[in-house]
Design an enzyme around this catalytic site. Structure first.
Site, short mmCIF file in Angstrom:
data_model
loop_
_atom_site.label_atom_id
_atom_site.label_comp_id
_atom_site.label_asym_id
_atom_site.label_seq_id
_atom_site.Cartn_x
_atom_site.Cartn_y
_atom_site.Cartn_z
N HIS A 175 -3.06 -32.66 -27.12
CA HIS A 175 -4.08 -33.16 -28.04
C HIS A 175 -5.38 -33.33 -27.24
O HIS A 175 -5.93 -32.34 -26.74
CB HIS A 175 -3.58 -34.45 -28.70
N HIS A 228 -4.83 -23.13 -32.79
CA HIS A 228 -4.98 -24.44 -33.43
C HIS A 228 -3.92 -24.56 -34.51
O HIS A 228 -3.54 -23.56 -35.13
CB HIS A 228 -6.38 -24.59 -34.04
N ARG A 263 -16.54 -25.57 -34.20
CA ARG A 263 -17.06 -26.50 -33.19
C ARG A 263 -17.25 -25.77 -31.87
O ARG A 263 -18.22 -26.00 -31.14
CB ARG A 263 -16.10 -27.70 -33.01
N ASP A 284 -11.81 -27.08 -27.35
CA ASP A 284 -11.55 -27.46 -25.96
C ASP A 284 -11.83 -26.33 -24.97
O ASP A 284 -12.04 -26.57 -23.79
CB ASP A 284 -10.08 -27.89 -25.81
N ARG A 314 -13.90 -39.89 -31.51
CA ARG A 314 -12.87 -39.84 -32.54
C ARG A 314 -12.56 -41.22 -33.12
O ARG A 314 -12.14 -41.34 -34.29
CB ARG A 314 -11.62 -39.15 -31.98
C1 MLT Z 1 -8.65 -32.42 -33.24
O1 MLT Z 1 -9.88 -32.33 -33.22
O2 MLT Z 1 -8.06 -33.47 -33.51
C2 MLT Z 1 -7.86 -31.23 -32.81
O3 MLT Z 1 -8.52 -30.04 -33.10
C3 MLT Z 1 -6.42 -31.26 -33.25
C4 MLT Z 1 -6.11 -31.24 -34.71
O4 MLT Z 1 -6.97 -31.14 -35.59
O5 MLT Z 1 -4.90 -31.28 -35.03
#
Ligand code: MLT
Length: 393
Positions: A230, A276, A285, A331, A357
């Site tokens: 993650h 993904h 992104r 990433d 986040r």
């Molecule tokens: C995120 O930004 O959380 C990642 O791309 C992982 C996801 O969306 O599952």
């Protein structure tokens, strides 16, 4: 009662045996009012494509996520003032964070610091704690990174914006430089939210469903984010790009990179930064960050390699019909951008992801606790597991 979104045929599917033990991959389990991820179009914040929002001020994007509409200039001004008032950490919080051990990955320190913040400054009110945490998280993150890395940043300045302040407070040789400010702001906006089902968000909402408070729920989220599958992928991707650079040099040709990828695959080694769980196109992104890399940093050795990894990696992985998403994710390039813009410290990249986040997770926790199911909130998470005897494995 508010109108419910239409459920498409695709959403209402039956769970079959092959869906079990698959990490809940793709199962609809609820609603998310702040963001969504479309396999072919990527990330939307409150129905708006994220590439259209990256030039907004961070506070304007956060307002959109928080209130669900585009704020007027006056509303944004008031929101900025409110965040600034809420932002400062108490002396007690700072002193306790500075007594935490530095052992292990710095994400552990970041998760622990959220618990400390909640113990000392928590209000036990999801709405208030959500706004407080959004306001305080850049200060908390800067405090943790500076303490862990022995950096010295500048103090919080109420005359500066959300991310300008963070870029100044974060120590290190390029602290507060315009390039770093630009990169951190973009990185921050791109990582606020990613639908309801990414692991850290799901875990945070699950913990909050037992009525744990905002800070404990976010600390759990950050433990989930810390895993290499993650949030820690941004650190691993930069380390991979650096390794490739050391192996082949900055002037490596496309075919040298292609051969390196083929060899790694033949040796069962990972190619970091591709694929993904939801997306089936290049992560938008990532596209935004690749554009910045090409525009400003094309002559940097790391960027030259990252750009070649993108084209060659996609080409080689596309040959395998079993790989449903052979394209780069965010990433693949975010660590390179942070590094070339002046913050070359991969062990802190996941904290930078977490600072961002927590905004989306906190907002989703407010939805599940205070707004979902006609304001009753979702019940405690309790999915069903089927018993299976170990002999049948
Ligand atoms: C995120 O930004 O959380 C990642 O791309 C992982 C996801 O969306 O599952």
């Amino acid at each position: 009662m508010a109108e419910q979104p239409q459920l498409s045929e695709e959403v209402l599917f039956t769970i079959k045996r092959e869906n079990l033990d698959s990490g809940l991959r793709g199962y609809p389990v609820g609603y998310c009012t702040s963001s969504s991820v479309d396999p072919n179009k990527g990330l939307f914040y409150v129905g708006r494509k994220v590439p259209d929002l990256v030039h907004w001020e961070p506070e304007k994007v956060i307002f959109l996520l928080y209130y669900g509409y585009e704020g007027t200039d006056q509303e944004i001004k008031a929101f900025k003032e409110d965040l600034k008032k809420r932002a400062p950490l108490s002396e007690k919080t700072i002193q306790h964070i500075r007594q935490l051990p530095k052992d292990g990955h710095p994400m552990k320190l970041f998760s622990a610091s959220l618990l400390v913040l909640g113990m000392i400054e928590g209000k036990n009110d999801y709405h208030e704690d959500c706004l407080n945490v959004i306001a305080k998280i850049p200060l908390l993150g800067a405090e943790v990174i500076n303490y862990h890395g022995g950096f010295k940043g500048k103090p919080f300045d109420p005359n500066l914006g959300y991310m300008e302040n963070f870029a100044n407070m974060l120590g290190g040789p390029s602290s507060g430089s315009p390039d770093l400010k630009e990169a951190l702001t973009l990185f921050n906006i791109l990582h606020y939210d990613h639908g309801g089902g990414n692991l850290s968000t799901f875990i945070g909402k699950g913990v909050a469903s037992g009525l744990e408070d905002m800070y404990g729920s976010l600390a759990a989220s950050m433990c989930a984010l810390a895993g290499p599958r993650h949030g820690r992928a941004n650190q691993d991707c930069l380390e991979f790009t650096e390794k490739v650079l050391n192996e082949v040099g900055e002037n490596a040709t496309n075919s040298q990179i292609e051969n390196l990828i083929r060899k790694r695959l033949a040796d069962n080694e990972l190619i970091f930064g591709f694929g993904h769980a939801v997306l089936r196109v290049e992560d938008p992104r990532a596209t935004i960050l690749y554009e910045l890399a090409k525009k400003k940093y094309a002559d940097k050795p790391l960027v030259k390699i990252a750009l070649k990894l993108k084209t060659e990696g996609t080409k080689v992985l596309s040959e395998n019909p079993k790989i449903s998403d052979p394209f780069p994710n965010v990433d693949a390039i975010s660590g390179t951008i942070l590094s070339v813009s002046g913050f070359p410290y991969p062990e802190y990249f996941t904290i930078l992801f977490g600072i961002s986040r927590c905004v989306g997770i906190a907002r989703q926790i407010v939805y599940e606790r205070l707004e979902a199911r006609d304001k009753k909130g979702t019940p405690i998470y309790r999915p069903k597991y089927l018993y299976k005897s170990r002999e049948s494995n």
